[in-house]
Design a protein around this motif. Structure first.
Motif, PDB file in Angstrom:
ATOM      1  N   LEU A  43      -6.794  10.196   5.406  1.00 15.12           N
ATOM      2  CA  LEU A  43      -5.621   9.373   5.716  1.00 15.12           C
ATOM      3  C   LEU A  43      -6.010   8.003   6.258  1.00 15.12           C
ATOM      4  O   LEU A  43      -5.305   7.018   6.028  1.00 15.12           O
ATOM      5  N   THR A  44      -7.133   7.923   6.946  1.00 21.15           N
ATOM      6  CA  THR A  44      -7.613   6.632   7.433  1.00 21.15           C
ATOM      7  C   THR A  44      -7.874   5.678   6.276  1.00 21.15           C
ATOM      8  O   THR A  44      -7.573   4.481   6.347  1.00 21.15           O
ATOM      9  N   GLY A  45      -8.419   6.204   5.182  1.00 20.00           N
ATOM     10  CA  GLY A  45      -8.653   5.372   3.999  1.00 20.00           C
ATOM     11  C   GLY A  45      -7.366   4.791   3.451  1.00 20.00           C
ATOM     12  O   GLY A  45      -7.314   3.615   3.069  1.00 20.00           O
ATOM     13  N   HIS A  46      -6.289   5.590   3.426  1.00 21.34           N
ATOM     14  CA  HIS A  46      -4.996   5.091   2.955  1.00 21.34           C
ATOM     15  C   HIS A  46      -4.500   3.957   3.847  1.00 21.34           C
ATOM     16  O   HIS A  46      -3.981   2.949   3.365  1.00 21.34           O
ATOM     17  N   PHE A  47      -4.658   4.130   5.139  1.00 21.91           N
ATOM     18  CA  PHE A  47      -4.235   3.119   6.103  1.00 21.91           C
ATOM     19  C   PHE A  47      -5.018   1.815   5.905  1.00 21.91           C
ATOM     20  O   PHE A  47      -4.447   0.714   5.941  1.00 21.91           O
ATOM     21  N   LEU A  48      -6.323   1.927   5.640  1.00 25.95           N
ATOM     22  CA  LEU A  48      -7.180   0.749   5.508  1.00 25.95           C
ATOM     23  C   LEU A  48      -6.886  -0.059   4.247  1.00 25.95           C
ATOM     24  O   LEU A  48      -7.318  -1.210   4.137  1.00 25.95           O
ATOM     25  N   ALA A  49      -6.145   0.530   3.305  1.00 22.12           N
ATOM     26  CA  ALA A  49      -5.818  -0.205   2.078  1.00 22.12           C
ATOM     27  C   ALA A  49      -4.997  -1.453   2.365  1.00 22.12           C
ATOM     28  O   ALA A  49      -4.993  -2.401   1.568  1.00 22.12           O
ATOM     29  N   ALA A  50      -4.305  -1.486   3.481  1.00 20.69           N
ATOM     30  CA  ALA A  50      -3.486  -2.653   3.836  1.00 20.69           C
ATOM     31  C   ALA A  50      -4.273  -3.723   4.562  1.00 20.69           C
ATOM     32  O   ALA A  50      -3.735  -4.786   4.880  1.00 20.69           O
ATOM     33  N   PHE A  51      -5.557  -3.472   4.820  1.00 19.87           N
ATOM     34  CA  PHE A  51      -6.366  -4.403   5.611  1.00 19.87           C
ATOM     35  C   PHE A  51      -7.040  -5.450   4.728  1.00 19.87           C
ATOM     36  O   PHE A  51      -7.366  -5.175   3.577  1.00 19.87           O
ATOM     37  N   PRO A  52      -7.261  -6.655   5.264  1.00 19.51           N
ATOM     38  CA  PRO A  52      -8.036  -7.663   4.545  1.00 19.51           C
ATOM     39  C   PRO A  52      -9.505  -7.240   4.461  1.00 19.51           C
ATOM     40  O   PRO A  52      -9.903  -6.313   5.157  1.00 19.51           O
ATOM     41  N   PRO A  53     -10.319  -7.892   3.618  1.00 20.50           N
ATOM     42  CA  PRO A  53      -9.989  -9.105   2.859  1.00 20.50           C
ATOM     43  C   PRO A  53      -9.121  -8.827   1.637  1.00 20.50           C
ATOM     44  O   PRO A  53      -9.253  -7.771   1.028  1.00 20.50           O
ATOM     45  N   TYR A  54      -8.241  -9.782   1.321  1.00 16.98           N
ATOM     46  CA  TYR A  54      -7.376  -9.662   0.162  1.00 16.98           C
ATOM     47  C   TYR A  54      -8.007 -10.433  -1.003  1.00 16.98           C
ATOM     48  O   TYR A  54      -7.843 -11.636  -1.141  1.00 16.98           O
ATOM     49  N   ASP A  55      -8.718  -9.733  -1.828  1.00 18.11           N
ATOM     50  CA  ASP A  55      -9.439 -10.345  -2.936  1.00 18.11           C
ATOM     51  C   ASP A  55      -8.982  -9.649  -4.214  1.00 18.11           C
ATOM     52  O   ASP A  55      -9.278  -8.465  -4.428  1.00 18.11           O
ATOM     53  N   ALA A  56      -8.278 -10.376  -5.078  1.00 18.63           N
ATOM     54  CA  ALA A  56      -7.747  -9.763  -6.298  1.00 18.63           C
ATOM     55  C   ALA A  56      -8.843  -9.221  -7.196  1.00 18.63           C
ATOM     56  O   ALA A  56      -8.662  -8.225  -7.901  1.00 18.63           O
TER      57      ALA A  56
END
Length: 235
Positions: free
Chosen positions: A36-49
């Protein structure tokens, strides 16, 4: 999930099964927390397309090194099957398709979230672990852009699926852990949630949901590098 509702006392007639369910649930806590921590971290930067979800992908790759160890994976799979199987048995056979708890109580939502996880889990494990091994010979090619790909292919219902799966995981993990604590340390049934416990659970649900929103591409553009590989897997 009411912050001040109480569950009905247990009759104790299914104590052996209940004890096994508690023990297997506690054994699954570390894996569930890591996942579940991995799912949460998906919203974290860096935002690189070009390399999206790099923080979450680094986390999941690192944790796979632990729980994809052959012995741990087989043992974990067995524990999961036993835990979910007992939950379904108690719901269908012992409680006759009843939650056996006051509606909207902590116990009610623990059991409801567990049933939702039981409903989802076979497909989730198959398409993220078994099918990749069958098609590619390696499930480590799965990263968080796989979630983005499935949402783009199958639309909003899959975003709802991922959010409900994550929310059920958080609720079942936090309330289940609290249930075991109350039973074994204080020898009592699950009482009322404190306000801090209630809002901590809601914060966890919000955090996982924000991660799923990021995976949809809502926060930033997402380039799916392995799109052709994912197409082979699902078509």
């Amino acid at each position: 999930m009411s912050a001040d509702s109480k569950s009905k006392p247990s009759t104790g007639t299914d104590s052996p099964l209940r004890t096994i369910q508690y023990a297997t649930g506690m054994a699954l806590v570390p894996f569930a927390a890591l996942h579940l921590t991995g799912h949460f971290l998906a919203a974290f930067p860096p935002y690189d397309a070009a390399s999206p979800f790099s923080t979450a992908n680094a986390w999941i790759i690192a944790t796979r090194e632990l729980y994809h160890q052959p012995v741990l994976e087989k043992l974990g799979g067995l524990v999961l099957v036993v835990h979910l199987g007992i939950g379904v048995y108690r719901y269908t056979v012992q409680r006759k398709f009843s939650m056996g708890a006051i509606k909207n109580s902590a116990t009610y939502w623990t059991r409801a979230s567990g049933l939702l996880l039981a409903l989802y889990m076979a497909g989730h494990v198959y398409y993220t672990r078994i099918a990749p091994l069958q098609v590619w010979g390696d499930s480590n090619l799965i990263d968080y852009t796989y979630v983005t790909y499935t949402i783009r292919q199958y639309g909003p219902p899959f975003a709802v699926y991922y959010m409900s799966l994550g929310a059920a995981g958080v609720i079942h993990l936090t309330n289940g852990f609290r249930t075991v604590r109350e039973r074994f340390l204080n020898s009592r049934t699950l009482g009322r949630l404190t306000k801090s416990e209630y809002w901590a659970t809601m914060a966890g649900v919000a955090a996982v949901s924000s991660g799923v929103l990021a995976l949809t591409g809502y926060f930033f553009p997402v380039h799916i590098v392995a799109e052709n590989l994912f197409a082979r897997l699902l078509h």
